[in-house]
Structures are given as C-alpha cells and as structure tokens.
Design an enzyme around this catalytic site. Structure first.
Site, mmCIF file in Angstrom:
data_model
loop_
_atom_site.group_PDB
_atom_site.id
_atom_site.type_symbol
_atom_site.label_atom_id
_atom_site.label_comp_id
_atom_site.label_asym_id
_atom_site.label_seq_id
_atom_site.Cartn_x
_atom_site.Cartn_y
_atom_site.Cartn_z
ATOM 1 C CD GLU A 13 -3.036 0.807 2.053
ATOM 2 O OE1 GLU A 13 -3.609 -0.253 1.759
ATOM 3 O OE2 GLU A 13 -3.399 1.679 2.945
ATOM 4 C CB ALA A 47 -7.841 13.076 6.624
ATOM 5 C CG HIS A 73 -7.655 2.826 -0.903
ATOM 6 N ND1 HIS A 73 -7.487 3.063 0.308
ATOM 7 C CD2 HIS A 73 -7.008 1.524 -1.019
ATOM 8 C CE1 HIS A 73 -6.585 2.048 1.079
ATOM 9 N NE2 HIS A 73 -6.377 1.149 0.100
ATOM 10 C CB ALA A 124 -17.742 1.566 4.324
ATOM 11 C CG HIS A 148 -13.966 2.466 12.688
ATOM 12 N ND1 HIS A 148 -14.446 3.645 12.749
ATOM 13 C CD2 HIS A 148 -13.510 2.474 11.438
ATOM 14 C CE1 HIS A 148 -14.494 4.588 11.697
ATOM 15 N NE2 HIS A 148 -13.593 3.845 10.787
ATOM 16 C CD GLN A 176 -4.938 1.605 10.029
ATOM 17 O OE1 GLN A 176 -3.885 1.164 9.499
ATOM 18 N NE2 GLN A 176 -5.664 2.659 9.918
#
Length: 288
Positions: A13, A47, A73, A124, A148, A176
């Site tokens: 990534e 962000a 993404h 999501a 989360h 993550q």
C-alpha cells in the site's frame, strides 16, 4: 488474491504523493518493489478525500504502467452518489478489477466528527452496495483490530458491520495495521463463529520513523503495546537502528500470522522499499 507460487497473498500500500517530486519517488519505490511480484498494490485517500483526484490518477497509472493488479481505494468522504458512480466507472474503464470500499476519514482524521453532505453516503456498507449494483468489480472492505473510532472501539459492533458488508457482496477484508497477533485472531474467530467466510488480510506497518508513527497513532487510536515501544528506548536518535528494530517487529508478527494461515499480508510501505523488502525476505514470501 494470491498468486500460484504462494498460498498467502503479498500486497503493498502506498499513500498518494503531495507533489510531482513525491510522485517521482513513488515510481522509484514501486520499481524497487516490483521484483517482489506483489499480488496487488493499493493507493490510499487522504483525510477528507483531499487527495481524491491524485489517488485516482496514480492508481489507474499503476495499472497501466505495470503488470501488477491494483486495488483502488474509494471513500464516501465529500462525494455525492453520482460522483462515486462516475469514479467506479472510471476505475472499471481503466482495467481495475477490485476496489476497497471505505467510509474514509473526515478532514480532522478518524476520530473527528463525521460531516454528511447532500446526496452523499455516510457508511461504507452503502458504498459496497453501490459498487455491487454497478457490477464488474470485486469489493473489499476494511477491518480494525484495535477497533474503529466510529464504534467507540467496540469489536462486537465492528464485527456486525463486517458481516453486513459481506452480506452485501464484499469478498475480502484488509485490516488497519496492528502490532499484536491476537487482535487479528480475535476478529477471525468472531467472524467464523458468526458463519462468515470473509478472508481477513493482515495489515503490517514496518516502523521506520518514530515521529511519523506517533502521529499516525494519534490520528487513528491504534494502540502500540508497551513492550513494542520499549524496544525503541535506546534507538530514538538512531534512524538505522529504528528501522532495524521495526523490521524485526514486523517479521515476528508476520511469522505468527503465517503460522496461523493468514490469507494475506498487506504492507503499509509509507512509500519506501527497504524495510518491506527485508521483511518479505525474512518471511520467505520472496526470493531475491
């Protein structure tokens, strides 16, 4: 998501570069990592969706320039439904076959209050549903071993959300980054107990910079175990020693995950190559 030479997928990534110089460095790093034959690469959003256009362009260019499959993404932040559909179509037309459907982080980071927009999406699972209705794309989602922020770090709530996304058509999850093997195992066990078949790819961050790590932890709420931090006590002024210890920590975690038959290891490269190459070699994922 894995190739024929290994049972465990190996993926990378990158974050989107902020300028042309950063973009050039990204291509250099990708060239260094390409001989590892990753099963796929992905590029994150900033962000608040702040890097959306650059992310889309770089992701599609990776697909065009290399033979490496790309997982694109896509976040809900700051985009209307029609804009999201257009991006999904753009990805498909660029030869991208998989996306990672994310809520995304508000401008203030993961712990900031969510800001809805007119005719947008807030979760999501709505994005998973939209992508599945459009068709022609494999859809992955995110999992959070440390919890989360939106669920107040409640694992049971997070598991219910993952089950909902699987029900809507998601076929894999990527976590993550995390530092304790048992946190990944707990997600896998809870999903299995609920009858889920969702493979959970483990996200690994090779620690290379303590200030950068501190900032990422502050933004995300990820917990770094005291015993991990203690290993850097005598290395704070020695970047090479920090990198060496980071490689050791990630290699140890990766070995535990491989022993537990993890379906994939996903490396958060931070747009550098050296540590990821060393860890992949240590774990026997590649032979260079």
């Amino acid at each position: 998501m894995s190739n024929d030479l290994r049972d465990t997928s190996f993926s990378l990534e990158f974050f989107p570069p902020k300028d042309l110089a950063g973009e050039e460095r990204l291509w250099q790093v990708l060239a260094q990592l390409q001989p590892l034959h990753p099963d796929f690469v992905s590029v994150t959003y900033g962000a608040g969706g702040s890097t959306r256009d650059r992310t889309i362009r770089v992701t599609t260019e990776i697909t065009a320039r290399t033979a490496i499959p790309t997982v694109a993404h896509l976040t809900c932040v700051g985009s209307t439904k029609s804009e999201l559909i257009e991006i999904l179509k753009q990805y498909k037309n660029s030869g991208i076959k998989s996306i990672l459907a994310l809520r995304g982080d508000p401008q203030g980071g993961p712990t900031a209050a969510w800001q809805s927009i007119a005719d947008g999406l807030d979760h999501a699972d709505q994005l998973v549903e939209m992508a599945m209705k459009l068709g022609g794309l494999e859809v992955g989602v995110a999992a959070f071993p440390d919890g989360h922020p939106a669920s107040n770090f409640d694992l049971e709530k997070d598991i219910e959300v993952l089950l909902r996304k699987e029900e809507l058509g998601a076929t894999f999850a990527t976590t993550q980054f995390f530092f304790e093997f048992q946190k990944w195992q707990k997600i896998v066990d809870r999903l299995s107990q609920k009858g889920s078949k969702l493979p959970v790819i483990a996200g690994i961050l090779p620690i290379t910079n303590l200030k950068q790590l501190s900032r990422m932890v502050e933004l995300s709420g990820i917990q770094i175990p005291a015993q991990i931090l203690a290993r850097f006590d005598n290395a704070t002024d020695n970047p090479q020693e920090v990198k060496k210890i980071g490689i050791e920590i990630a290699s140890e975690l990766g070995a535990k995950l491989l022993a537990a038959n993890v379906p994939g290891l996903h490396f958060y490269t931070m747009n550098t190559a050296e540590s990821t190459i060393e860890i992949a070699k240590n774990l026997g994922l590649v032979k260079l």
